[in-house]
Design a protein around this motif. Sequence first.
Motif, PDB file in Angstrom:
ATOM      1  N   ASP A  47       1.594   8.147  -5.551  1.00 34.20           N
ATOM      2  CA  ASP A  47       0.274   8.794  -5.650  1.00 34.20           C
ATOM      3  C   ASP A  47      -0.758   7.894  -6.310  1.00 34.20           C
ATOM      4  N   PHE A  48      -0.614   6.624  -6.128  1.00 33.64           N
ATOM      5  CA  PHE A  48      -1.555   5.639  -6.672  1.00 33.64           C
ATOM      6  C   PHE A  48      -1.662   5.730  -8.193  1.00 33.64           C
ATOM      7  N   PRO A  64      -5.521  11.877  -3.493  1.00 37.69           N
ATOM      8  CA  PRO A  64      -4.355  12.529  -2.895  1.00 37.69           C
ATOM      9  C   PRO A  64      -4.360  14.043  -3.051  1.00 37.69           C
ATOM     10  N   TYR A  82       0.835  -1.205   0.000  1.00 35.49           N
ATOM     11  CA  TYR A  82       0.000   0.000   0.000  1.00 35.49           C
ATOM     12  C   TYR A  82       0.870   1.256   0.000  1.00 35.49           C
ATOM     13  N   GLN A  83       1.881   1.242   0.873  1.00 35.33           N
ATOM     14  CA  GLN A  83       2.703   2.442   1.022  1.00 35.33           C
ATOM     15  C   GLN A  83       3.487   2.738  -0.252  1.00 35.33           C
ATOM     16  N   LYS A  85      -1.081  12.077   6.278  1.00 32.53           N
ATOM     17  CA  LYS A  85      -1.414  11.135   5.219  1.00 32.53           C
ATOM     18  C   LYS A  85      -2.872  10.720   5.320  1.00 32.53           C
ATOM     19  N   GLU A 120       1.148   4.225  -2.589  1.00 30.36           N
ATOM     20  CA  GLU A 120       0.831   5.579  -2.139  1.00 30.36           C
ATOM     21  C   GLU A 120       1.954   6.542  -2.502  1.00 30.36           C
ATOM     22  N   CYS A 136      -5.933  -1.740   2.790  1.00 28.45           N
ATOM     23  CA  CYS A 136      -6.512  -0.469   3.230  1.00 28.45           C
ATOM     24  C   CYS A 136      -6.900  -0.551   4.706  1.00 28.45           C
TER      25      CYS A 136
END
Lengths: 491, 264
Positions: free
Chosen positions: A352-353, A489, A345-346, A472, A349, A415
């Motif tokens: 910015d996905f 984001p 996930y990080q 975040k 992220e 998530c």
Amino acid sequence: MRIFLKLCPGLLLLVALLAIGIPELMAKQVGMQGEEKFWERTVRFFLLQDTSVQIVVLGSTLIGISCGLIGSYVVTRKLSLFGDTLSHAVLPGIAIGFLWAESKDNIALMVGATGAGFLGVSCLTFLQKCTHVRQDSALGIVLSGFYAVGICLLTRIQKMEFGNQSGLDSFLFGQASALSVEDLWGIGCTLFIISLFILTAHKKLLITGFDLSFSRSIGIRADSLQYVLWLLLAFCIITSLQAIGVILASALLIIPAVTASLLVKRMNAYLLISATLGAFAGLGGSFFSFLGQGMPTGPLIVLVSAGIFIFVLCLRPTDGLLIKWFFSRKNTLRIHREDTLKAVYQILESHDFQHQTINTQALMSKRGIDIVKCEIEIQQLINAGLATTEPRSPKLSIPGQSILSLTPMGWEYACKIVRNHRLWELYLTNEAKYAPDHVHDDAEKIEHVLGDDTIRQLEHILSNPRKDPHGKLIPSLTDMEMGNIESSPSS
Amino acid sequence: MNSLPYPIQVHDLTVSYQRKPVLYGVDLEIEAGSLVGVIGPNGAGKSTLIKTIMNMVRPNGGFVKILGKSPKAGTKHIGYVPQRESVDWEFPVTVMDVVLMGRYGHLGWFGRISKADKKMAHECLEKVDMLSYANRQIGNLSGGQQQRVFLARALAQESSIYLMDEPFVGVDAVTEKTIVSILKSMQQSGKTLVIVHHDLATAKNYFDHLLLLNMRKIAYGPTPKVFTEELLQKTYGGRLTVFSEMASQAAKQPEIETAKTIGE
Ligand SMILES: Nc1ncnc2c1ncn2[C@@H]1O[C@H](COP(=O)(O)OP(=O)(O)O)[C@@H](O)[C@H]1O
Ligand SMILES: [Mg+2]
């Protein structure tokens, strides 16, 4: 009871293992030849083909039941050492009975043993009532003192002319095959009286064991009850001496009962299990002794009951040692899985996905682990249906060079974990007033154990926050669809 | 009212352990329907008094009467809640089993526990808010929960007199409130309750009678009368040095026997 039924196959297995191991050993010792004889004897034992075998089987089973029943009271009343003392204290009585009858006469031995037992208990009572000697020390003194006298007498007997074929040493270590029909009567009567006593006085025994002063207050004669219990304990020990021997007699009282204590929380079930295990142990011990042609029964009975004890200790439901190990391992695996998901996930992220996939290399450096471990963790995600991989290019599939993408389920899970982590961090900074740089390590641990209820509570307290202390996004239920997070984001 | 015998009457009671006097010349007459708090410092002899009334310790002098009868005949009218440490919490019994023990006094040797007994135990557990724990092993409970179970057992006894030794030890504030309200409702239904308590601050609100005890009876009476600075000072402040010296002297005389703790 259901618990016990579940364990039954396991017990059989254990007995079978012992059955294979021990006879091998003994066959060599006593010069038996090979498998054939061993199986022959096994069959002979279990088909109860001759009277001597019948006596042994019946006797040792009944002894096991008696000891299991009385043992339940011995153990729950913390009288284990008392039982041991009593069994050692009867030894001089047996020797004197033998000297008196000049042969192994059962009645004389019984009378001697009973007398010595009473003398032992009297000494104990005297030491406790009239001196300041502590109870455990008093037990130790009486135990060793009486035993010493007994050993001296036995040694003398063996030097006498009628002493050679006395067979008295079977009273030290037990010899079930020496049980006679009269012994059987004694054993049967003892069991009958014990059962009768337990049936009639069950409630009173329960209450005096649990809360002595209360039981007195409602007019129960706790002392008489205690004396009857001691008396039955003495009879139980004396009648089982031939089969199990002085030295280890208390083991059959203690081990099955302690095993039962691992399994149940009520006295009725406790008695039942303890008696069953006692019977198992008695039967098993005499069986191996029979196979071993004269191996002393006592140690074998102890080995069988100890085997069952260890088995139950490891495998009992909910908190057996092995079961616990299994669950803690399962837990460790889960935590690893969750950490990997969070790392994925990080990484997403941090871009910015923009991408929906990551490469293994990035995961390796994010988690700070080597390629082998990383491959294992990825494999576990795949096994759990949380992720899929494909080679980086169709042509070459080098380890650590593949592309990883989360399945919808994996994404939701990731998530959730990130959300747990960040909610907890926020809770610690906002409500518990931690400094923002103090909260990460704590959240690392807590994120894995936060239940849905706690999360809902946290959401409520923090009024559905969007950002964690580090600014975040806290992915929420509605964000959990890829699309939402991709666009969020900027917001 | 006065024509009826006192639920508990203690006359000139002297008790000593190994020649060391613990209670000395205690007189006490407790009236039916009182809620009595027994207070005094550690070692004052509070538990000893309770045990003597329960016929577990034999006095050296004086006597105890329960409803006008000797303690031997009388104790079965008393519901006794021992100090929590006196019990084997590892014992294989469930909460329900323990509460049912309260009914044992009403059964005979072959007595079976009837449906009515079970229903009663059920209700008592409900009163102390422990019904959901009925099948738990007793050792798995917290201290306060164990004390509630004890109380439920006492309720199940349906006695007219209750003696409780420190029921508030190791109990949280909520449980303490529950217990107090149950005690008060028991009093309302006509029971006589004697409670050993060690917290002075709350004693005033919990009980309508107080017994101040420190080897001697310092005072006994309705709470407002007894709960005074002077009497409390006398109970807690400075041990009664001269008095205990004299008592020890007297105890060395051969005619005062040592109390025998029955069956210990
Ligand atoms: N079984 C006993 N043997 C000897 N002394 C005892 C025994 N029980 C209590 N005592 C002594 O009696 C005194 C009063 O004890 P107790 O009645 O338990 O006090 P309290 O309950 O008021 O704290 C204490 O000094 C204690 O040491
Ligand atoms: Mg006390």
